[in-house]
Design an enzyme around this catalytic site. Structure first.
Site, mmCIF file in Angstrom:
data_model
loop_
_atom_site.group_PDB
_atom_site.id
_atom_site.type_symbol
_atom_site.label_atom_id
_atom_site.label_comp_id
_atom_site.label_asym_id
_atom_site.label_seq_id
_atom_site.Cartn_x
_atom_site.Cartn_y
_atom_site.Cartn_z
ATOM 1 N N SER A 82 0.766 6.796 -0.471
ATOM 2 C CA SER A 82 -0.641 7.205 -0.489
ATOM 3 C C SER A 82 -0.886 8.618 -0.984
ATOM 4 C CB SER A 82 -1.249 7.032 0.909
ATOM 5 O OG SER A 82 -1.492 5.669 1.173
ATOM 6 N N LYS A 221 -3.064 15.300 1.131
ATOM 7 C CA LYS A 221 -2.938 13.851 1.335
ATOM 8 C C LYS A 221 -1.541 13.531 1.811
ATOM 9 C CE LYS A 221 -4.628 9.832 1.535
ATOM 10 N NZ LYS A 221 -3.786 9.690 2.746
ATOM 11 N N THR A 222 -1.459 12.685 2.819
ATOM 12 C CA THR A 222 -0.173 12.173 3.289
ATOM 13 C C THR A 222 0.200 10.914 2.507
ATOM 14 O OG1 THR A 222 -1.314 10.880 4.985
ATOM 15 C CG2 THR A 222 -0.447 13.049 5.636
ATOM 16 N N GLY A 223 1.443 10.502 2.652
ATOM 17 C CA GLY A 223 1.915 9.238 2.096
ATOM 18 C C GLY A 223 3.084 8.743 2.918
#
Length: 281
Positions: A82, A221-223
């Site tokens: 993500s 943003k994380t992923g």
């Protein structure tokens, strides 16, 4: 770092150092000088993350100073999961597929994250990381369009696979990107050096803002790349505007189980705090 992971390009330490040096030179050409990368492995270790199973890279844009842990891994490509919602959101905005307040109607299917199970705007979908919205977006843009835009962004290997993988390529080790490449991409985004309109840049700023403090603003943003037969990989990528300066960062790390996922943010934050990214004048 796991050695049995498929589709991941291992680079020698020498190659990694050269790549980081190239990253520094890109900025030093514009700023008149830069210094050698500073090792932050101990900060990472002190925050509960094995330096050997992770990498963190930060670049201060005013002078090109780079901080890095595990330089070899910083050049290794992984599925962005993500964290790819940053370029995907830019593409949605620039192509006119979506504006910040464009609504995506929930199909009524219950998904594993409760916050996904409702109508979403582009802004809320980014904030809660609603995969189904971005699967809708990439289908609207189309395979050719997505491939072209990722190539224009020079985002990792810019590979979306085939039509069959159009809605999953960023989750399945098809699209791959390294921490160095994430930082390069975000550097261009912050400097408005991507082929985007002022309207897109302004909208992205509003959508991607995640935190604020005394003189600073964070965009991030994380992923989380989950796989049944390989080590999970976690990401945290973004930038901090602090006074007149900006710090661009990217972390990726092995995630043996879900208890590790919060370490993506806490470790990145600890590094940013240690190097003064929140000490704004």
């Amino acid at each position: 770092m796991s050695s049995n992971l498929p589709n991941r390009t291992g680079w020698s330490l020498k190659a990694s150092v050269l790549a980081i040096a190239s990253l520094i030179l890109t900025v030093s050409d514009a700023t008149g000088g830069a210094t050698e990368p500073i090792d932050i492995s101990q900060i990472v270790q002190d925050n509960g993350v094995e330096a050997a199973a992770s990498t963190v890279m930060v670049q201060r844009l005013s002078d090109g100073q780079v901080w890095v842990s595990n330089a070899a891994r910083s050049e290794e490509r992984f599925s962005p999961a993500s964290s790819s919602k940053i370029p995907h959101t830019l593409i949605a905005l620039e192509t006119g597929v979506a504006a910040p307040d464009t609504m995506f109607e929930w199909d009524g299917k219950s998904r594993w994250v409760d916050a996904w199970n409702r109508d979403q705007s582009l802004t809320s979908a980014f904030q809660v990381s609603a995969v189904w919205v971005y699967q809708d977006i990439v289908q609207r843009v189309g395979a050719a369009g997505m491939a072209e835009w990722l190539d224009r962004f020079d985002y990792g290997n810019a590979n979306i696979g085939t039509e069959a993988t159009l809605t999953t390529y960023w989750l399945q080790d098809i699209l791959l990107v390294s921490a160095v490449e994430q930082v390069n991409f975000l550097h261009r985004l912050v400097e408005r050096d991507l082929p985007l309109s002022d309207t897109t840049y302004a909208a992205a700023d509003a959508i991607m803002q995640t935190d604020t403090g005394d003189g600073w603003t964070m965009y991030s943003k994380t992923g989380w790349r989950h796989g049944a037969d390989i080590m999970d990989i976690g990401w945290y990528a973004g930038w901090v505007r602090c006074g007149s300066d900006t710090y661009v960062f990217a972390l990726n790390m092995d995630i043996p189980d879900a208890s590790f996922r919060n370490l993506r943010i806490t470790t990145s934050t600890a590094v940013l705090e240690a190097i003064g990214a929140f000490d704004c004048q």
